[in-house]
Design a protein around this motif. Structure first.
Motif, PDB file in Angstrom:
ATOM      1  N   ILE A 186       0.806  -1.167   0.033  1.00 17.80           N
ATOM      2  CA  ILE A 186      -0.026   0.045  -0.051  1.00 17.80           C
ATOM      3  C   ILE A 186       0.699   1.241  -0.032  1.00 17.80           C
ATOM      4  O   ILE A 186       0.453   2.550  -0.279  1.00 17.80           O
ATOM      5  N   ASN A 187       2.142   1.074   0.363  1.00 13.89           N
ATOM      6  CA  ASN A 187       2.991   2.437   0.288  1.00 13.89           C
ATOM      7  C   ASN A 187       3.194   2.907  -1.244  1.00 13.89           C
ATOM      8  O   ASN A 187       3.928   4.010  -1.216  1.00 13.89           O
ATOM      9  N   LEU A 188       2.829   2.117  -2.044  1.00  9.96           N
ATOM     10  CA  LEU A 188       2.809   2.545  -3.655  1.00  9.96           C
ATOM     11  C   LEU A 188       2.024   3.800  -3.646  1.00  9.96           C
ATOM     12  O   LEU A 188       2.583   4.708  -4.722  1.00  9.96           O
ATOM     13  N   ILE A 189       1.051   4.190  -2.789  1.00  8.44           N
ATOM     14  CA  ILE A 189       0.462   5.316  -3.037  1.00  8.44           C
ATOM     15  C   ILE A 189       1.053   6.518  -2.013  1.00  8.44           C
ATOM     16  O   ILE A 189       0.329   7.556  -1.918  1.00  8.44           O
ATOM     17  N   SER A 190       2.073   6.143  -1.421  1.00  6.51           N
ATOM     18  CA  SER A 190       2.781   7.217  -0.392  1.00  6.51           C
ATOM     19  C   SER A 190       1.816   7.643   0.793  1.00  6.51           C
ATOM     20  O   SER A 190       1.958   8.764   1.122  1.00  6.51           O
ATOM     21  N   PHE A 191       1.148   6.679   1.278  1.00 10.46           N
ATOM     22  CA  PHE A 191       0.242   6.902   2.510  1.00 10.46           C
ATOM     23  C   PHE A 191       1.116   6.754   3.742  1.00 10.46           C
ATOM     24  O   PHE A 191       2.133   5.926   3.566  1.00 10.46           O
ATOM     25  N   PRO A 192       1.127   7.615   4.797  1.00  9.69           N
ATOM     26  CA  PRO A 192       2.024   7.230   5.814  1.00  9.69           C
ATOM     27  C   PRO A 192       1.499   6.032   6.365  1.00  9.69           C
ATOM     28  O   PRO A 192       0.311   5.754   6.654  1.00  9.69           O
ATOM     29  N   CYS A 193       2.582   5.258   6.790  1.00  7.56           N
ATOM     30  CA  CYS A 193       2.084   3.807   7.427  1.00  7.56           C
ATOM     31  C   CYS A 193       2.921   3.594   8.643  1.00  7.56           C
ATOM     32  O   CYS A 193       4.064   3.231   8.646  1.00  7.56           O
ATOM     33  N   GLY A 194       2.446   4.082   9.985  1.00 11.25           N
ATOM     34  CA  GLY A 194       3.463   3.977  11.001  1.00 11.25           C
ATOM     35  C   GLY A 194       2.795   3.008  12.180  1.00 11.25           C
ATOM     36  O   GLY A 194       1.850   2.082  11.749  1.00 11.25           O
ATOM     37  N   TRP A 195       2.818   3.372  13.406  1.00 15.63           N
ATOM     38  CA  TRP A 195       2.264   2.498  14.302  1.00 15.63           C
ATOM     39  C   TRP A 195       0.549   2.310  14.575  1.00 15.63           C
ATOM     40  O   TRP A 195       0.070   1.489  14.674  1.00 15.63           O
ATOM     41  N   GLU A 196       0.135   3.619  13.850  1.00 15.51           N
ATOM     42  CA  GLU A 196      -1.113   3.878  14.043  1.00 15.51           C
ATOM     43  C   GLU A 196      -1.999   3.041  13.060  1.00 15.51           C
ATOM     44  O   GLU A 196      -2.887   2.007  13.317  1.00 15.51           O
ATOM     45  N   GLN A 197      -1.217   2.578  11.785  1.00 16.85           N
ATOM     46  CA  GLN A 197      -1.674   1.766  10.885  1.00 16.85           C
ATOM     47  C   GLN A 197      -1.716   0.425  11.207  1.00 16.85           C
ATOM     48  O   GLN A 197      -2.563  -0.469  11.054  1.00 16.85           O
ATOM     49  N   LEU A 198      -0.569   0.036  11.871  1.00 12.11           N
ATOM     50  CA  LEU A 198      -0.472  -1.319  12.455  1.00 12.11           C
ATOM     51  C   LEU A 198      -1.446  -1.774  13.545  1.00 12.11           C
ATOM     52  O   LEU A 198      -1.910  -2.668  13.287  1.00 12.11           O
ATOM     53  N   LEU A 199      -1.871  -0.632  14.175  1.00  8.49           N
ATOM     54  CA  LEU A 199      -2.838  -1.028  15.285  1.00  8.49           C
ATOM     55  C   LEU A 199      -4.249  -1.073  14.321  1.00  8.49           C
ATOM     56  O   LEU A 199      -4.956  -2.080  14.953  1.00  8.49           O
ATOM     57  N   TRP A 200      -4.372  -0.106  13.434  1.00 12.42           N
ATOM     58  CA  TRP A 200      -5.675  -0.580  12.582  1.00 12.42           C
ATOM     59  C   TRP A 200      -5.710  -2.089  12.213  1.00 12.42           C
ATOM     60  O   TRP A 200      -6.825  -2.669  12.136  1.00 12.42           O
ATOM     61  N   ALA A 201      -4.695  -2.424  11.692  1.00 14.84           N
ATOM     62  CA  ALA A 201      -4.593  -3.728  10.996  1.00 14.84           C
ATOM     63  C   ALA A 201      -4.949  -4.846  12.042  1.00 14.84           C
ATOM     64  O   ALA A 201      -5.569  -5.624  11.822  1.00 14.84           O
TER      65      ALA A 201
END
Length: 427
Positions: free
Chosen positions: A151-166
């Motif tokens: 998903i980093n293909l579209i340059s979205f920030p992916c940090g600990w918050e995204q990991l928590l969502w997942a």
């Protein structure tokens, strides 16, 4: 006697009857299932629209129409998804809209020609089932491995918050895994939209797509730059593998034929691309797997999604783009992971109920020497498993479906040479 002109109408009638029956039994499952492949669609569509490689409004309208027609005609949850090879090249090389549309038009024309002449179906008969399943398993493992990073293909920030969502979304899915009617994909989608809400609703107004076909030189450039690499991917994974996966997941339904899928892919691109719509196919087989995993069992699921996309495209259009750009990538990654998980699971039937086995009740494909006349011996079962694994492994290693296909055929060719040598030596 049935006239040929009435056969498509009869098929639509049968499909719609089945769609309505399934929708009546489990409406929430069909709605949830319609959202099962958004983890692939939303990131790529948003990225291409942001890069001005496609027209976002036209893409919503035309893919919505194609979703509705696919559900009506096929009666199974066959997705309408981006042509990923073209999308990847367009994003990495910053291709303009004309070249992107040219790639879609050229691939659509070639696929349509192969389907009408019957060459596509003839070619599909030469592909052994272990290689088809290898492509499916490899695609599933690729989805799992790239559920977050891709998903980093579209340059979205992916940090600990995204990991928590997942983690939260995956926990919800596994905690309700035995309740097949629980609409977890719908809950994940609604939660993502609520979190990414821009503060004000996009303004409403009638949107109309405009016809602007690319010039001939852009079609030529688009094919050489991106379309040529898309062709084997579309044939192997969007047509052949989807046909086989439909038989596996929904054995009580007539699977869409190779030719009908090919004709559909060709027409979708020849109709939509001149208006700037995203080049599309019927998805990697992971799209069907993802929608099935989330509850879809009929064409009513994608008809619901298509209606939603069509209405949004007609009355909201580009106003939705900023909202989608704020959608949590951790939730999209969860949907991708689930699609990959479902797709990998098809490998377990390779030596038990695969459609090429004599006891499967389906036609036996006599093009492969790995298909026995009786029960599977341990040696043949192992060779079939290795063939599937080599195909999947090469696909993952080189991130290319055609390389996986070629590696599987190379191994199969060496097996046949060994058989001929042993037969010659035994004389």
């Amino acid at each position: 006697m049935t006239f040929p002109i009435f056969q498509p109408l009869q098929r639509i009638s049968r499909s719609m009857s089945y769609n309505l029956q399934v929708l009546g039994r489990n409406p929430w499952g069909e709605i949830s299932g319609s959202l099962g492949d958004l983890g692939t669609l939303l990131p790529i569509m948003t990225a291409l629209a942001t890069a001005h490689s496609i027209d976002f409004n036209s893409t919503l309208i035309f893919t919505g129409i194609f979703n509705i027609l696919s559900g009506m005609f096929f009666g199974v949850p066959i997705p309408v998804q981006p042509m990923k090879a073209i999308a990847s090249v367009a994003l990495s090389t910053k291709m303009g809209r004309e070249e992107t549309m040219g790639g879609g038009l050229s691939v659509g024309a070639v696929i349509l020609l192969l389907s009408i002449t019957g060459l596509l179906e003839r070619a599909s008969r030469l592909v052994p089932i272990p290689i088809v399943k290898g492509i499916q398993v490899g695609a599933g493992l690729s989805l799992i491995l790239n559920a977050g990073a891709g998903i980093n293909l579209i340059s979205f920030p992916c940090g600990w918050e995204q990991l928590l969502w997942a983690i939260l979304a995956t926990t919800l899915v596994f905690a309700t895994s035995r309740n097949t009617r629980f609409p977890f994909a719908l809950m994940i989608f609604v939660l993502g939209l609520a979190w990414g809400f821009p503060g004000t609703f996009p303004s409403l107004g009638l949107q109309k797509p405009s016809l602007s076909p690319p010039p001939s030189h852009s079609i030529y450039t688009g094919f050489l730059t991106a379309g040529a690499g898309q062709l084997p991917l579309t044939i192997l994974n969007s047509i052949i593998a989807v046909n086989q996966l439909s038989q596996h997941l929904l054995p009580f339904r007539a699977a869409p034929s190779i030719n009908s899928l090919g004709i559909s892919v060709g027409l979708m691109n020849l109709i939509g691309c001149p208006y700037g719509s995203m080049p599309v196919c019927h998805g990697r087989s992971g799209g069907l797997a993802g929608q099935y995993r989330c509850g879809a069992r009929s064409g009513s699921s994608i008809m619901f999604l298509g209606t939603l996309k069509l209405l949004v495209g007609l009355f909201v259009g580009d106003g939705l783009l900023r909202w989608l750009q704020s959608f949590p990538t951790g939730l999209l990654g969860t949907l991708i992971f689930l699609a990959g998980l479902e797709l990998v699971s098809v490998g377990r039937t390779l030596n038990t109920t695969a459609p090429d086995l004599p006891h499967s009740g389906l036609n036996v494909d006599e093009t492969s020497n790995l298909i026995p006349r009786g029960p599977l011996s341990e040696e043949i079962a192992e060779e079939r498993w290795i063939l599937m694994t080599i195909t999947a492994g090469a696909l993952i290693m080189f991130k290319n479906d055609f390389v996986g296909f070629a590696a599987g055929y190379a191994y199969l060719g060496l097996l046949r040479l060994q058989e001929q040598y042993l037969a010659y030596k035994a004389r």
